[in-house]
Design a protein around this motif. Structure first.
Motif, PDB file in Angstrom:
ATOM      1  N   PRO A  47       0.804  -1.239   0.000  1.00  0.00           N
ATOM      2  CA  PRO A  47       0.000   0.000   0.000  1.00  0.00           C
ATOM      3  C   PRO A  47       0.827   1.275   0.000  1.00  0.00           C
ATOM      4  CG  PRO A  47      -0.940  -1.588   1.520  1.00  0.00           C
ATOM      5  CD  PRO A  47       0.376  -2.170   1.053  1.00  0.00           C
ATOM      6  N   GLU A  48       1.983   1.262   0.662  1.00  0.00           N
ATOM      7  CA  GLU A  48       2.795   2.482   0.726  1.00  0.00           C
ATOM      8  C   GLU A  48       3.493   2.806  -0.599  1.00  0.00           C
ATOM      9  OE1 GLU A  48       5.039  -0.809   3.015  1.00  0.00           O
ATOM     10  OE2 GLU A  48       2.981  -0.111   2.855  1.00  0.00           O
ATOM     11  N   ALA A  49       3.353   1.956  -1.596  1.00  0.00           N
ATOM     12  CA  ALA A  49       3.947   2.234  -2.916  1.00  0.00           C
ATOM     13  C   ALA A  49       3.369   3.501  -3.538  1.00  0.00           C
ATOM     14  CB  ALA A  49       3.747   1.043  -3.849  1.00  0.00           C
ATOM     15  N   VAL A  50       2.174   3.900  -3.126  1.00  0.00           N
ATOM     16  CA  VAL A  50       1.540   5.094  -3.710  1.00  0.00           C
ATOM     17  C   VAL A  50       1.667   6.318  -2.811  1.00  0.00           C
ATOM     18  CG1 VAL A  50      -0.058   3.710  -5.080  1.00  0.00           C
ATOM     19  CG2 VAL A  50      -0.742   4.473  -2.799  1.00  0.00           C
ATOM     20  N   THR A  51       2.384   6.215  -1.719  1.00  0.00           N
ATOM     21  CA  THR A  51       2.550   7.346  -0.798  1.00  0.00           C
ATOM     22  C   THR A  51       3.124   8.543  -1.555  1.00  0.00           C
ATOM     23  OG1 THR A  51       2.926   5.863   1.074  1.00  0.00           O
ATOM     24  CG2 THR A  51       3.697   8.144   1.310  1.00  0.00           C
ATOM     25  N   GLY A  52       2.437   9.665  -1.457  1.00  0.00           N
ATOM     26  CA  GLY A  52       2.881  10.908  -2.102  1.00  0.00           C
ATOM     27  C   GLY A  52       2.410  11.077  -3.531  1.00  0.00           C
ATOM     28  N   LEU A  53       1.863  10.037  -4.125  1.00  0.00           N
ATOM     29  CA  LEU A  53       1.449  10.127  -5.532  1.00  0.00           C
ATOM     30  C   LEU A  53       0.357  11.175  -5.737  1.00  0.00           C
ATOM     31  CD1 LEU A  53       2.279   8.748  -8.174  1.00  0.00           C
ATOM     32  CD2 LEU A  53       0.408   7.136  -7.826  1.00  0.00           C
ATOM     33  N   GLU A  54      -0.500  11.366  -4.741  1.00  0.00           N
ATOM     34  CA  GLU A  54      -1.603  12.327  -4.857  1.00  0.00           C
ATOM     35  C   GLU A  54      -1.112  13.764  -4.999  1.00  0.00           C
ATOM     36  OE1 GLU A  54      -0.305  12.536  -0.740  1.00  0.00           O
ATOM     37  OE2 GLU A  54      -0.729  10.805  -1.992  1.00  0.00           O
ATOM     38  N   GLN A  55       0.169  14.005  -4.762  1.00  0.00           N
ATOM     39  CA  GLN A  55       0.724  15.347  -4.912  1.00  0.00           C
ATOM     40  C   GLN A  55       0.924  15.728  -6.383  1.00  0.00           C
ATOM     41  OE1 GLN A  55       4.038  16.223  -2.148  1.00  0.00           O
ATOM     42  NE2 GLN A  55       3.644  14.152  -1.375  1.00  0.00           N
ATOM     43  N   PHE A  56       0.792  14.767  -7.284  1.00  0.00           N
ATOM     44  CA  PHE A  56       1.022  14.999  -8.718  1.00  0.00           C
ATOM     45  C   PHE A  56      -0.308  15.052  -9.461  1.00  0.00           C
ATOM     46  CE2 PHE A  56       4.859  13.193  -7.017  1.00  0.00           C
ATOM     47  CZ  PHE A  56       5.851  13.965  -7.593  1.00  0.00           C
ATOM     48  N   SER A  57      -0.375  15.903 -10.458  1.00  0.00           N
ATOM     49  CA  SER A  57      -1.607  16.032 -11.238  1.00  0.00           C
ATOM     50  C   SER A  57      -1.695  15.020 -12.372  1.00  0.00           C
ATOM     51  CB  SER A  57      -1.712  17.447 -11.824  1.00  0.00           C
ATOM     52  OG  SER A  57      -0.660  17.675 -12.764  1.00  0.00           O
ATOM     53  N   HIS A  58      -0.548  14.540 -12.856  1.00  0.00           N
ATOM     54  CA  HIS A  58      -0.533  13.645 -14.015  1.00  0.00           C
ATOM     55  C   HIS A  58       0.433  12.484 -13.809  1.00  0.00           C
ATOM     56  CE1 HIS A  58      -2.436  17.195 -15.711  1.00  0.00           C
ATOM     57  NE2 HIS A  58      -2.902  16.410 -16.656  1.00  0.00           N
ATOM     58  N   ARG A 112      -7.659  10.849  -8.345  1.00  0.00           N
ATOM     59  CA  ARG A 112      -7.500  10.575  -6.925  1.00  0.00           C
ATOM     60  C   ARG A 112      -6.854   9.213  -6.714  1.00  0.00           C
ATOM     61  NH1 ARG A 112     -12.928   8.922  -7.088  1.00  0.00           N
ATOM     62  NH2 ARG A 112     -13.302   7.043  -5.865  1.00  0.00           N
ATOM     63  N   VAL A 113      -6.277   9.068  -5.522  1.00  0.00           N
ATOM     64  CA  VAL A 113      -5.672   7.805  -5.099  1.00  0.00           C
ATOM     65  C   VAL A 113      -6.563   7.235  -3.998  1.00  0.00           C
ATOM     66  CG1 VAL A 113      -3.645   6.725  -4.066  1.00  0.00           C
ATOM     67  CG2 VAL A 113      -3.359   8.653  -5.639  1.00  0.00           C
ATOM     68  N   ASP A 114      -6.976   6.003  -4.164  1.00  0.00           N
ATOM     69  CA  ASP A 114      -7.816   5.326  -3.187  1.00  0.00           C
ATOM     70  C   ASP A 114      -7.177   3.969  -2.885  1.00  0.00           C
ATOM     71  OD1 ASP A 114      -9.884   4.454  -1.563  1.00  0.00           O
ATOM     72  OD2 ASP A 114     -11.256   4.034  -3.217  1.00  0.00           O
ATOM     73  N   GLY A 115      -6.254   3.965  -1.927  1.00  0.00           N
ATOM     74  CA  GLY A 115      -5.506   2.745  -1.651  1.00  0.00           C
ATOM     75  C   GLY A 115      -4.666   2.386  -2.867  1.00  0.00           C
ATOM     76  N   LEU A 116      -4.800   1.167  -3.343  1.00  0.00           N
ATOM     77  CA  LEU A 116      -4.073   0.736  -4.541  1.00  0.00           C
ATOM     78  C   LEU A 116      -4.905   0.903  -5.807  1.00  0.00           C
ATOM     79  CD1 LEU A 116      -2.128  -2.409  -3.255  1.00  0.00           C
ATOM     80  CD2 LEU A 116      -1.241  -0.126  -3.752  1.00  0.00           C
ATOM     81  N   SER A 117      -5.916   1.755  -5.741  1.00  0.00           N
ATOM     82  CA  SER A 117      -6.715   2.100  -6.922  1.00  0.00           C
ATOM     83  C   SER A 117      -6.431   3.543  -7.298  1.00  0.00           C
ATOM     84  CB  SER A 117      -8.211   1.932  -6.641  1.00  0.00           C
ATOM     85  OG  SER A 117      -8.518   0.582  -6.408  1.00  0.00           O
ATOM     86  N   LEU A 118      -5.972   3.741  -8.530  1.00  0.00           N
ATOM     87  CA  LEU A 118      -5.670   5.078  -9.034  1.00  0.00           C
ATOM     88  C   LEU A 118      -6.764   5.474 -10.009  1.00  0.00           C
ATOM     89  CD1 LEU A 118      -1.859   4.593  -9.767  1.00  0.00           C
ATOM     90  CD2 LEU A 118      -2.972   5.227  -7.607  1.00  0.00           C
ATOM     91  N   HIS A 119      -7.504   6.510  -9.684  1.00  0.00           N
ATOM     92  CA  HIS A 119      -8.575   7.003 -10.553  1.00  0.00           C
ATOM     93  C   HIS A 119      -7.960   8.037 -11.487  1.00  0.00           C
ATOM     94  CE1 HIS A 119     -11.897   5.155  -8.217  1.00  0.00           C
ATOM     95  NE2 HIS A 119     -10.927   5.112  -7.320  1.00  0.00           N
ATOM     96  N   VAL A 120      -8.101   7.803 -12.784  1.00  0.00           N
ATOM     97  CA  VAL A 120      -7.443   8.649 -13.783  1.00  0.00           C
ATOM     98  C   VAL A 120      -8.433   9.076 -14.861  1.00  0.00           C
ATOM     99  CG1 VAL A 120      -5.178   7.591 -13.378  1.00  0.00           C
ATOM    100  CG2 VAL A 120      -6.675   6.669 -15.161  1.00  0.00           C
TER     101      VAL A 120
END
Length: 164
Positions: A47-58, A112-120
């Protein structure tokens, strides 16, 4: 590295996730309004593999054109989009899905980031597409160019690609 064919090494790459998209049939245009979810594989990523990813727009997504048979790969030239009104181009001069390794690279908006689901949004990949890698888009890693050279016909031919 797996095996060698001549002087070129061969690699095995394991997907880290899969695209869930409303589109399951290849279409040339109107990807801008497509909302998808990249479901990351919890067997491959914590789960921590996506830590900080929400700070990026693309994001930049590397994926496999899984519906294209290896025998359909183009190794020479062809008309982009099968349009004979466009000039023949070598496969490396276009973004055709029938590439030698059938790899796609696409930039999309991270909603948005929802756990290991990335909404794009605006990811031009079909439902079930294996995702090989994800990177945050960072302008810092784009080469500075005062001008970008592209053929004149490209904008007309691709004008509806990301339209909603």
């Amino acid at each position: 590295m797996q095996e060698t064919h001549g002087t070129s090494p061969s690699y095995v790459v394991h997907p880290i996730g899969v695209v869930r998209s409303p589109r399951s049939v290849p279409e040339h245009d109107r990807w801008g309004g497509v909302s998808s979810v990249i479901e990351l594989d919890p067997e491959r990523l914590r789960p921590e593999a996506v830590t900080g990813l929400e700070q990026f727009s693309h994001l930049e997504i590397v994926f496999h054109f899984h519906l294209v048979p290896e025998t359909a790969a183009v190794t020479g030239d062809c008309h982009p989009r099968d349009r004979t009104d466009l000039p023949r181009l070598g496969i490396l001069a276009q973004r055709l899905k029938e590439r030698p390794n059938r790899l796609g690279v696409s930039r999309c908006e991270l909603v948005r980031v929802d756990g290991l689901s990335l909404h794009v949004r605006a990811l031009d990949a079909l439902d079930g597409t294996p995702v090989l890698d994800i990177k945050p888009y960072q302008r810092l890693f784009q080469p500075e160019a005062e001008t970008v050279r592209e053929p004149a016909w490209l904008h007309a031919a691709m004008s509806r690609y990301y339209s909603p």
